[in-house]
Design an enzyme around this catalytic site. Structure first.
Site, PDB file in Angstrom:
ATOM      1  N   ARG A   1       0.828  -1.217   0.000  1.00  0.00           N
ATOM      2  CA  ARG A   1       0.000   0.000   0.000  1.00  0.00           C
ATOM      3  C   ARG A   1       0.859   1.263   0.000  1.00  0.00           C
ATOM      4  NH1 ARG A   1      -3.696   2.612   4.020  1.00  0.00           N
ATOM      5  NH2 ARG A   1      -5.445   3.446   2.849  1.00  0.00           N
TER       6      ARG A   1
ATOM      7  N   ARG B   1       5.121   5.960   1.144  1.00  0.00           N
ATOM      8  CA  ARG B   1       4.435   7.224   1.423  1.00  0.00           C
ATOM      9  C   ARG B   1       4.665   7.762   2.820  1.00  0.00           C
ATOM     10  NH1 ARG B   1      -1.990   6.241   1.873  1.00  0.00           N
ATOM     11  NH2 ARG B   1      -2.014   4.681   3.503  1.00  0.00           N
TER      12      ARG B   1
ATOM     13  N   ARG C   1       6.924  13.556  -4.843  1.00  0.00           N
ATOM     14  CA  ARG C   1       5.520  13.615  -5.235  1.00  0.00           C
ATOM     15  C   ARG C   1       4.926  15.014  -5.125  1.00  0.00           C
ATOM     16  NH1 ARG C   1       1.236  10.452  -4.422  1.00  0.00           N
ATOM     17  NH2 ARG C   1       0.211  12.300  -5.273  1.00  0.00           N
TER      18      ARG C   1
ATOM     19  N   ASP D   1      -1.680   2.474  -8.835  1.00  0.00           N
ATOM     20  CA  ASP D   1      -2.968   2.496  -8.150  1.00  0.00           C
ATOM     21  C   ASP D   1      -3.898   1.535  -8.872  1.00  0.00           C
ATOM     22  OD1 ASP D   1      -4.565   4.318  -6.019  1.00  0.00           O
ATOM     23  OD2 ASP D   1      -5.899   3.709  -7.653  1.00  0.00           O
TER      24      ASP D   1
ATOM     25  N   TYR E   1     -15.976   0.697  -6.920  1.00  0.00           N
ATOM     26  CA  TYR E   1     -15.695   2.100  -7.228  1.00  0.00           C
ATOM     27  C   TYR E   1     -16.517   2.568  -8.421  1.00  0.00           C
ATOM     28  CZ  TYR E   1     -11.728   2.323  -4.017  1.00  0.00           C
ATOM     29  OH  TYR E   1     -10.946   2.336  -2.894  1.00  0.00           O
TER      30      TYR E   1
END
Length: 358
Positions: free
Chosen positions: A41, A45, A54, A90, A165
């Site tokens: 995931r 980050r 980023r 993603d 989604y």
């Protein structure tokens, strides 16, 4: 172009370099020198270097810049010395690539402008081609050159999660539109998932042929379903994806959140490795999944916010529950959180390696 410069040649060359890695051995349920560790995931980050590269670049644009993808994917490998890298992307990238009007809103997630809820809407889901995601092939070529004998894990969203989604128009807690379609028009639902299975299969094939050594299918929201609904309405599409890439001989990992009641079925869908979140101990997960599968997991990510002593004690509990498993890949029971201390993650990798050295 020589045989080794072809996509198939690149794939075989990379598989040869990574074949004896601890990660792939664990996935194949073979003896390992230590329990392998990787973080999923968007593993980078929590890193300041990730935030720096980023800065000012939207998520989906980041996923389409090969040099940036390469840098972000490598950051956790450099910093944490993990046993495998996870390709930075993603799950909605292939949907964007075929022309679906969507964006990833900061603090919200994927948002679809025009949800798909009718048979006429299916026409908007055209086939994905390798040319649609040429930047993936380019990035993985760059990555495998840099990674050497460290495996690269490709990934994709599972048909159910992608459908959720598309049907909801964005993230949902209750999935009311998704379930209404699944229950109310089962044939349309089956056709939607089948179309998404085709798209997902192509996306995974592109990554494997470019050099990915393993693939993971994320079914982030499938824990919202009862086992009977999963078996009837979701499992056929997931199985189609796993079957589509079976011939490549790379390990196939299946992971979802809150899927304790579905673990056995997720293994039946065709995975070689079943991911387990923190809610089910690994020894109990092994009983539910049954023989013939490796397991991946499953430290509660929130533990990383506690003291080092607590992290080590909880890690020992996970490792104790994993004793006797046919194969075990250590991971957090979901993914890296942005506020996590990068040094705590690095210490965790070193601790698992040290505790399990054979």
């Amino acid at each position: 172009m020589s045989a080794m410069d072809s996509p198939q040649g690149q794939q075989k060359k990379q598989q040869s370099r990574t074949y004896d890695s601890a990660f792939l051995k664990a996935c194949r349920r073979e003896p390992v020198p230590h329990t392998p560790v990787w973080f999923m995931r968007q593993a980078g980050r929590s890193l300041p270097e990730y935030l720096k590269v980023r800065e000012g670049i939207p998520m989906l644009e980041s996923c389409m810049r090969p040099e940036l993808v390469t840098e972000i994917t490598l950051q956790p490998v450099r910093r944490h010395k993990v046993d495998a890298a996870i390709y930075f992307s993603d799950i909605v990238v292939p949907l964007k690539a075929i022309g679906i009007d969507l964006d990833i809103k900061p603090g919200v997630g994927p948002v679809v402008a025009d949800p798909i809820r009718t048979r006429a809407d299916l026409a908007r889901l055209r086939d994905l081609t390798p040319e649609d995601v040429h930047y993936v092939t380019e990035a993985i070529g760059m990555l495998t050159d840099e990674l050497g004998d460290t495996p690269l894990i490709g990934f994709a969203g599972a048909p159910f999660t992608l459908a959720s989604y598309l049907v909801e128009g964005g993230p949902s807690r209750s999935h009311e539109h998704t379930k209404a379609l699944m229950y109310g028009d089962p044939q349309l639902w089956a056709d939607l998932l089948d179309r998404l299975a085709e798209i997902t299969s192509t996306f995974l094939k592109v990554q494997i042929e470019a050099g990915a050594s393993a693939v993971q299918l994320f079914d982030s929201w499938v824990g919202a379903l009862a086992p009977a609904d999963y078996r009837r309405s979701v499992m056929p599409a997931s199985t189609k994806v796993f079957d589509a890439v079976a011939g490549y001989g790379v390990p196939r990992i299946h992971f979802g959140v809150g899927t304790g009641e579905l673990l056995g079925l997720m293994g039946e869908a065709g995975a070689d490795v079943v991911g387990v979140d923190w809610r089910v101990p690994l020894d109990e997960a092994a009983r539910r999944v049954g023989p013939g599968k490796a397991l991946q997991g499953n430290l509660d990510p929130a533990v990383l916010f506690a003291s080092t002593d607590v992290v080590e004690a909880k890690t020992d509990e996970v490792l104790a529950a994993a004793e006797g498993l046919e194969g075990h890949v250590f991971n957090l029971g979901h993914g890296v959180m942005p506020a996590m201390d990068p040094d705590a993650l690095s210490r965790l990798v070193e601790y698992v390696h040290t505790r399990t050295a054979r």
